[in-house]
Scaffold this motif. Structure first.
Motif, PDB file in Angstrom:
ATOM      1  N   VAL A 377      -4.829  45.349  17.203  1.00 30.45           N
ATOM      2  CA  VAL A 377      -4.172  44.208  17.629  1.00 30.45           C
ATOM      3  C   VAL A 377      -2.865  44.045  17.083  1.00 30.45           C
ATOM      4  O   VAL A 377      -1.939  43.574  17.728  1.00 30.45           O
ATOM      5  N   ALA A 378      -2.857  44.282  15.793  1.00 25.20           N
ATOM      6  CA  ALA A 378      -1.787  43.939  15.232  1.00 25.20           C
ATOM      7  C   ALA A 378      -0.344  45.210  15.756  1.00 25.20           C
ATOM      8  O   ALA A 378       0.716  45.044  15.766  1.00 25.20           O
ATOM      9  N   LYS A 379      -0.894  46.502  15.783  1.00 27.25           N
ATOM     10  CA  LYS A 379       0.003  47.361  16.333  1.00 27.25           C
ATOM     11  C   LYS A 379       0.383  47.159  17.784  1.00 27.25           C
ATOM     12  O   LYS A 379       1.573  47.367  18.320  1.00 27.25           O
ATOM     13  N   MET A 380      -0.364  46.516  18.686  1.00 28.71           N
ATOM     14  CA  MET A 380       0.035  46.140  19.950  1.00 28.71           C
ATOM     15  C   MET A 380       0.971  44.969  19.955  1.00 28.71           C
ATOM     16  O   MET A 380       2.076  45.168  20.464  1.00 28.71           O
ATOM     17  N   THR A 381       0.885  44.031  18.856  1.00 25.94           N
ATOM     18  CA  THR A 381       1.718  42.747  18.598  1.00 25.94           C
ATOM     19  C   THR A 381       3.265  43.368  18.144  1.00 25.94           C
ATOM     20  O   THR A 381       4.090  43.091  18.500  1.00 25.94           O
ATOM     21  N   ASP A 382       3.096  44.495  17.093  1.00 27.05           N
ATOM     22  CA  ASP A 382       4.421  45.105  16.842  1.00 27.05           C
ATOM     23  C   ASP A 382       5.162  45.700  17.831  1.00 27.05           C
ATOM     24  O   ASP A 382       6.293  45.626  17.907  1.00 27.05           O
ATOM     25  N   GLU A 383       4.325  46.397  18.651  1.00 27.09           N
ATOM     26  CA  GLU A 383       4.905  47.068  19.794  1.00 27.09           C
ATOM     27  C   GLU A 383       5.673  46.355  20.815  1.00 27.09           C
ATOM     28  O   GLU A 383       6.749  46.476  21.122  1.00 27.09           O
ATOM     29  N   VAL A 384       5.040  45.238  21.135  1.00 25.34           N
ATOM     30  CA  VAL A 384       5.577  44.076  22.283  1.00 25.34           C
ATOM     31  C   VAL A 384       6.763  43.611  21.353  1.00 25.34           C
ATOM     32  O   VAL A 384       7.833  43.462  22.213  1.00 25.34           O
ATOM     33  N   GLN A 385       6.835  43.287  20.168  1.00 21.31           N
ATOM     34  CA  GLN A 385       8.145  42.798  19.521  1.00 21.31           C
ATOM     35  C   GLN A 385       9.040  43.736  19.507  1.00 21.31           C
ATOM     36  O   GLN A 385      10.321  43.581  19.711  1.00 21.31           O
ATOM     37  N   ARG A 386       8.960  45.063  19.184  1.00 23.22           N
ATOM     38  CA  ARG A 386       9.873  46.112  19.339  1.00 23.22           C
ATOM     39  C   ARG A 386      10.680  46.146  20.628  1.00 23.22           C
ATOM     40  O   ARG A 386      11.575  46.481  20.856  1.00 23.22           O
ATOM     41  N   LEU A 387       9.654  46.011  21.608  1.00 23.43           N
ATOM     42  CA  LEU A 387      10.136  46.516  23.121  1.00 23.43           C
ATOM     43  C   LEU A 387      10.975  45.005  23.487  1.00 23.43           C
ATOM     44  O   LEU A 387      12.094  45.435  24.046  1.00 23.43           O
ATOM     45  N   ALA A 388      10.690  43.853  22.885  1.00 29.45           N
ATOM     46  CA  ALA A 388      11.383  42.675  23.214  1.00 29.45           C
ATOM     47  C   ALA A 388      12.864  42.792  22.495  1.00 29.45           C
ATOM     48  O   ALA A 388      13.755  42.364  22.925  1.00 29.45           O
ATOM     49  N   ALA A 389      12.766  43.381  21.214  1.00 28.20           N
ATOM     50  CA  ALA A 389      14.128  43.580  20.639  1.00 28.20           C
ATOM     51  C   ALA A 389      14.858  44.574  21.270  1.00 28.20           C
ATOM     52  O   ALA A 389      16.244  44.738  21.207  1.00 28.20           O
ATOM     53  N   GLN A 390      14.116  45.914  21.774  1.00 30.79           N
ATOM     54  CA  GLN A 390      14.882  46.901  22.522  1.00 30.79           C
ATOM     55  C   GLN A 390      15.525  46.352  23.736  1.00 30.79           C
ATOM     56  O   GLN A 390      16.455  46.797  24.012  1.00 30.79           O
ATOM     57  N   TYR A 391      14.970  45.576  24.492  1.00 28.09           N
ATOM     58  CA  TYR A 391      15.438  44.874  25.788  1.00 28.09           C
ATOM     59  C   TYR A 391      15.567  43.301  25.743  1.00 28.09           C
ATOM     60  O   TYR A 391      14.734  42.787  26.396  1.00 28.09           O
TER      61      TYR A 391
END
Length: 396
Positions: A377-391
């Protein structure tokens, strides 16, 4: 035993007897009667024939004269039935005689009936078909049925790991297993969107070499490449050689992967076969038997997304009921399904957690989510935040 001064040719046996050569008769021959001026009458349990003694090796048996390829008569006849006939396409006797003549083989009706029987005794399914007053003949069944050949052709044509040229070569060979009329139905295009075939022409032989190493229990040596920005093959590890112990080949997402034990890391890894170059079998015993005994190839292939690595983990998912089909298609019917209310269920799946898996979950939208374990779940949260920062969202 009969001695002859001229050449004798027997249509039924294809044998030629030269000057003063003895004529040996088979055990089935009952009698032989000399008939002047230069004929003899041979009778056996299956046929009767007049054999002419003629000059210059020519012969006469009924109305049949010897053709250029007369000795290969049965072979040409079998080839004719295989290529020109099938259950839907038959030939009349006159057509058969004409086509054999085009091949340098002379034939008449009497001897052809015996030839048909010979082919049937050999195992060819030669069938007699009545079409009004006409009698036709065909090869009614084969080792591969037409639907089976269509399936094989579609598989070859759609396989990404086979090059375009090799696909065409293989399909051409499959067409020889059907009649010419049926082969036209195999010349079809399987429409697959954005199909990209491999550009490594050696993959066909790579697979064969790896099977040889696996069957013989030997290690293999190869170089591994990747593509660079110039669209050129670039060897990994600066061209250093890989030497590993091959254990299994897996076909996943239309690519072949080799599952092998690497002694340096002491674990099993996978390699894409079409990115392997200069494969050779090494005269050294394989290693990693204990690791492979604990390895479930089918489960491993199912747990990976596009064969992207990651730590294998049991993940609990929660989804709406209409998502169950997607999960069963991906992970199989063995996954446990636990309803939690009238509209939702939970299930546990074993996956190699990677960005591709997380992206697959995101692509299914809001109808599915990861519930546990906490680290995934933490990895998914990190991935969502990474994508939000990327876009980042632009301010109006």
């Amino acid at each position: 035993l009969l001695g002859v001064y001229n050449s004798v040719f027997s249509v039924s046996t294809g044998a030629t007897i030269s000057f003063f050569s003895p004529l040996f008769l088979s055990g089935k021959t009952d009698r032989i009667l000399p008939l002047p001026p230069c004929f003899c009458y041979i009778e056996n349990r299956t046929s009767r024939s007049y054999v002419g003694l003629a000059e210059e090796g020519k012969s006469m048996a009924g109305n049949e004269r010897r053709g250029e390829h007369q000795k290969q008569k049965l072979l040409y006849l079998a080839k004719l039935f295989t290529e020109e006939t099938d259950a839907q396409h038959a030939l009349g006797m006159a057509e058969i005689i004409e086509k054999l003549a085009d091949c340098g083989v002379n034939a008449d009706r009497k001897t052809l009936y015996l030839d048909f029987q010979e082919l049937q005794d050999f195992g060819m399914d030669i069938e007699t078909v009545k079409a009004g007053r006409n009698t036709l003949y065909c090869l009614s069944s084969r080792r591969f049925e037409l639907p089976e050949l269509k399936l094989l052709v579609d598989s070859v044509q759609s396989a990404k790991f086979i090059t375009d040229k090799k696909s065409k070569d293989l399909i051409a060979k499959l067409e020889t297993l059907a009649s010419k009329q049926e082969a036209k139905q195999l010349q079809r295009q399987v429409i697959i969107a954005e199909r990209i075939k491999t550009m490594n022409t050696s993959v066909y032989y790579n697979v064969d070499a790896l099977h040889e190493a696996i069957n013989s229990g030997c290690q293999v040596r190869f170089q591994y490449f990747q593509w660079n920005l110039k669209k050129e093959m670039e060897l990994r590890r600066n061209g250093a050689w890989y030497q590993i112990s091959p254990w299994a080949l897996v076909w996943d997402s239309e690519y072949y992967y080799l599952v092998a034990y690497e002694a340096e890391s002491r674990k099993l890894k996978h390699y894409r076969v079409d990115k392997m170059k200069r494969i050779s079998v090494v005269d050294a015993a394989r290693e990693g038997l204990e690791s492979f005994r604990q390895f479930n190839t089918a489960r491993y292939a199912k747990s990976l997304f596009g064969m992207n690595g990651g730590e294998e983990t049991v993940v609990t998912l929660e989804a709406k009921n209409d998502m169950v089909g997607i999960l069963i298609d991906r992970f199989g019917k063995e996954i446990p399904i636990m309803p939690i209310d009238d509209e939702h269920f939970r299930c546990r799946v074993t996956v190699a957690v990677s960005r591709l898996f997380l992206g697959w979950i995101m692509g299914l939208g809001g109808d599915i989510r990861i519930v546990s374990p906490p680290q995934v779940v933490a990895k998914m949260t990190d991935e969502v935040q990474r994508l939000a920062a990327q876009y980042p969202q632009k301010k109006p």
